[in-house]
Design a protein around this motif. Sequence first.
Motif, mmCIF file in Angstrom:
data_model
loop_
_atom_site.group_PDB
_atom_site.id
_atom_site.type_symbol
_atom_site.label_atom_id
_atom_site.label_comp_id
_atom_site.label_asym_id
_atom_site.label_seq_id
_atom_site.Cartn_x
_atom_site.Cartn_y
_atom_site.Cartn_z
ATOM 1 N N ALA A 53 0.830 -1.210 0.000
ATOM 2 C CA ALA A 53 0.000 0.000 0.000
ATOM 3 C C ALA A 53 0.862 1.256 0.000
ATOM 4 C CB ALA A 53 -0.919 -0.004 1.217
ATOM 5 N N CYS A 54 1.961 1.232 0.749
ATOM 6 C CA CYS A 54 2.882 2.383 0.789
ATOM 7 C C CYS A 54 3.483 2.650 -0.585
ATOM 8 C CB CYS A 54 4.003 2.134 1.794
ATOM 9 S SG CYS A 54 3.474 2.170 3.512
ATOM 10 N N SER A 55 3.798 1.586 -1.305
ATOM 11 C CA SER A 55 4.437 1.726 -2.618
ATOM 12 C C SER A 55 3.467 2.196 -3.696
ATOM 13 C CB SER A 55 5.063 0.388 -3.036
ATOM 14 O OG SER A 55 6.035 -0.019 -2.103
ATOM 15 N N THR A 56 2.186 1.805 -3.583
ATOM 16 C CA THR A 56 1.223 2.100 -4.651
ATOM 17 C C THR A 56 0.434 3.392 -4.430
ATOM 18 O OG1 THR A 56 -0.402 0.677 -3.547
ATOM 19 C CG2 THR A 56 0.964 -0.328 -5.256
ATOM 20 N N MET A 57 0.318 3.838 -3.181
ATOM 21 C CA MET A 57 -0.473 5.054 -2.948
ATOM 22 C C MET A 57 0.236 6.272 -3.519
ATOM 23 S SD MET A 57 0.001 5.947 1.140
ATOM 24 C CE MET A 57 -0.625 4.393 1.714
ATOM 25 N N LYS A 58 -0.532 7.257 -3.900
ATOM 26 C CA LYS A 58 -0.004 8.495 -4.485
ATOM 27 C C LYS A 58 -0.298 9.669 -3.549
ATOM 28 C CE LYS A 58 1.070 6.293 -8.296
ATOM 29 N NZ LYS A 58 2.469 6.031 -8.656
ATOM 30 N N PRO A 59 0.745 10.384 -3.117
ATOM 31 C CA PRO A 59 2.167 10.067 -3.296
ATOM 32 C C PRO A 59 2.574 8.876 -2.443
ATOM 33 C CG PRO A 59 1.929 11.930 -1.825
ATOM 34 C CD PRO A 59 0.546 11.622 -2.309
ATOM 35 N N ARG A 60 3.691 8.290 -2.800
ATOM 36 C CA ARG A 60 4.176 7.109 -2.086
ATOM 37 C C ARG A 60 4.573 7.484 -0.662
ATOM 38 N NH1 ARG A 60 9.098 3.525 -4.449
ATOM 39 N NH2 ARG A 60 7.449 3.027 -5.934
ATOM 40 N N LEU A 61 4.250 6.603 0.302
ATOM 41 C CA LEU A 61 4.698 6.788 1.686
ATOM 42 C C LEU A 61 6.029 6.054 1.825
ATOM 43 C CD1 LEU A 61 3.943 7.830 4.569
ATOM 44 C CD2 LEU A 61 3.092 5.524 5.014
ATOM 45 N N PRO A 62 7.132 6.784 2.018
ATOM 46 C CA PRO A 62 8.451 6.132 1.996
ATOM 47 C C PRO A 62 8.717 5.180 3.162
ATOM 48 C CG PRO A 62 8.665 8.457 2.566
ATOM 49 C CD PRO A 62 7.241 8.244 2.167
ATOM 50 N N PHE A 63 8.164 5.485 4.340
ATOM 51 C CA PHE A 63 8.452 4.652 5.505
ATOM 52 C C PHE A 63 7.187 4.411 6.327
ATOM 53 C CE2 PHE A 63 12.316 7.047 4.609
ATOM 54 C CZ PHE A 63 13.277 6.051 4.555
ATOM 55 N N TYR A 64 7.092 3.240 6.874
ATOM 56 C CA TYR A 64 6.064 3.018 7.888
ATOM 57 C C TYR A 64 6.649 2.098 8.954
ATOM 58 C CZ TYR A 64 4.540 -1.846 7.080
ATOM 59 O OH TYR A 64 4.466 -3.216 7.016
ATOM 60 N N GLY A 65 6.177 2.289 10.163
ATOM 61 C CA GLY A 65 6.680 1.481 11.268
ATOM 62 C C GLY A 65 5.536 0.787 11.977
ATOM 63 N N TYR A 66 5.804 -0.369 12.506
ATOM 64 C CA TYR A 66 4.798 -1.085 13.287
ATOM 65 C C TYR A 66 5.494 -1.670 14.515
ATOM 66 C CZ TYR A 66 6.727 -5.472 11.490
ATOM 67 O OH TYR A 66 7.561 -6.513 11.179
ATOM 68 N N GLY A 67 4.707 -1.903 15.520
ATOM 69 C CA GLY A 67 5.310 -2.449 16.729
ATOM 70 C C GLY A 67 4.281 -2.955 17.698
ATOM 71 N N THR A 68 4.762 -3.636 18.714
ATOM 72 C CA THR A 68 3.899 -4.208 19.741
ATOM 73 C C THR A 68 4.385 -3.777 21.113
ATOM 74 O OG1 THR A 68 5.229 -6.231 19.853
ATOM 75 C CG2 THR A 68 3.355 -6.216 18.337
ATOM 76 N N LEU A 69 3.447 -3.628 21.997
ATOM 77 C CA LEU A 69 3.734 -3.200 23.358
ATOM 78 C C LEU A 69 3.040 -4.157 24.320
ATOM 79 C CD1 LEU A 69 4.523 -1.047 25.572
ATOM 80 C CD2 LEU A 69 2.330 0.011 25.079
ATOM 81 N N THR A 70 3.792 -4.755 25.219
ATOM 82 C CA THR A 70 3.232 -5.633 26.233
ATOM 83 C C THR A 70 3.360 -4.961 27.598
ATOM 84 O OG1 THR A 70 3.783 -7.628 24.998
ATOM 85 C CG2 THR A 70 3.386 -7.881 27.351
ATOM 86 N N ILE A 71 2.225 -4.793 28.272
ATOM 87 C CA ILE A 71 2.199 -4.175 29.593
ATOM 88 C C ILE A 71 1.968 -5.275 30.622
ATOM 89 C CG2 ILE A 71 1.110 -2.436 31.061
ATOM 90 C CD1 ILE A 71 0.033 -1.135 28.475
ATOM 91 N N GLU A 72 2.942 -5.496 31.472
ATOM 92 C CA GLU A 72 2.825 -6.551 32.469
ATOM 93 C C GLU A 72 2.022 -6.056 33.673
ATOM 94 O OE1 GLU A 72 6.751 -7.893 33.354
ATOM 95 O OE2 GLU A 72 7.019 -8.844 31.397
ATOM 96 N N LYS A 73 1.594 -6.983 34.489
ATOM 97 C CA LYS A 73 0.769 -6.635 35.645
ATOM 98 C C LYS A 73 1.585 -5.809 36.651
ATOM 99 C CE LYS A 73 -2.459 -9.134 37.227
ATOM 100 N NZ LYS A 73 -3.281 -10.163 37.922
ATOM 101 N N PRO A 74 0.945 -4.813 37.305
ATOM 102 C CA PRO A 74 1.649 -3.992 38.299
ATOM 103 C C PRO A 74 2.168 -4.858 39.450
ATOM 104 C CG PRO A 74 -0.465 -3.007 37.712
ATOM 105 C CD PRO A 74 -0.457 -4.378 37.127
#
Length: 371
Positions: free
Chosen positions: A276-297
């Motif tokens: 999707a980043c490559s085909t959309m106009k204008p092209r989105l050069p970078f995208y980031g993804y990630g995960t966050l785990t919150i442990e019990k207090p």
Amino acid sequence: MKKLHSTRAFVLTFALLLCWIGNERLLAQDANQVRIQVYVTIPTKKSTAKKPAPDEVATALSACRAEILRKYIQQCSAPRQVLITTSAEAINRNLDTIVTGVDQVGVPEVDAKAKTLSLAAVGYVNEKSVDLLLPKQSGAKNYISLIFVSRRQTEVKRFGTEVITGNSVLRADTRTDVQQVTGDKTQVAVTTKFDDAVVSKSAEIARTEKILYDVATADALDTAMEGALVERNFRMVPAATLRKRSNGAFAVEKFIEAFKVGNDVDAELIQDAAEACSTMKPRLPFYGYGTLTIEKPQRDPASGRTRVNIIVYAKVIDCRDDFATTAGALEAIQYAGLGESATEAETAALTGAAKIAAKMIADKLNAKGVF
């Protein structure tokens, strides 16, 4: 009268101590301030064990300031070291604004035989001041969008060890051959003995713990990371604004569903977002993804306050070429926040982890010429 002067001196000393402690706590809570302690030794001509020369103590403190910066650079990631090296001249010129709050620890130690003065000191490196002096590329349009999902531990079930026991019967045959020669005759006697043995066996099976999670968007992490990356001159594009333009590839709920069933985001989603980043106009050069785990207090044993530990994974994909490639990745950043309540501790952990993650991502991209 002497008692009055003594009381005033005590009050003044106590007030100065509170002021120092207050500043120490303020600096310690600022994620942009990195606390570093050093120990330096300089040659001396005038100092004695009983009376260190003030100007030589000042010289030692100045050496401590330079050593704090050196030690800070030494503990930085490799990409950040590359960036700092290219700006070393400007950083050294601004040493007084970069390394602040330098205080000596204890008393100077003078070695009369070696003619040296040694001094311990603690100070703070202001990372924002360092970032301002790192190389930047003017006019670049390196837009980047982030998608983060979080999961919170709701229940941890631990299972005990299972022991399986059993018996095996072994049968052993022992054959004894005895040869006897009498005159011209040879006699062979064969004796067979049967022995039964019982062998007991046991096996232990250790079952892993089962952890239950609630999965949701990581809005707090998104906001904190976007703010930190904007400070480094990246142009942040909110993922929500790309939903239609990406034909749903940037739909956050898809990432949430994928994170519910595994420890990572589904590979197909990552590929769809890259296309999707490559085909959309204008092209989105970078995208980031990630995960966050919150442990019990948990209760922090040292301070007695509430402690929340979080773990962050992140990856930035470069979509500028024919094939999407990894521009930078972070593996298991762990950060613990302390607070009077679970909410306060979690907020401190999120803010601290976000700033560290954003700084590391920016350093990795900058080191590759992406600004």
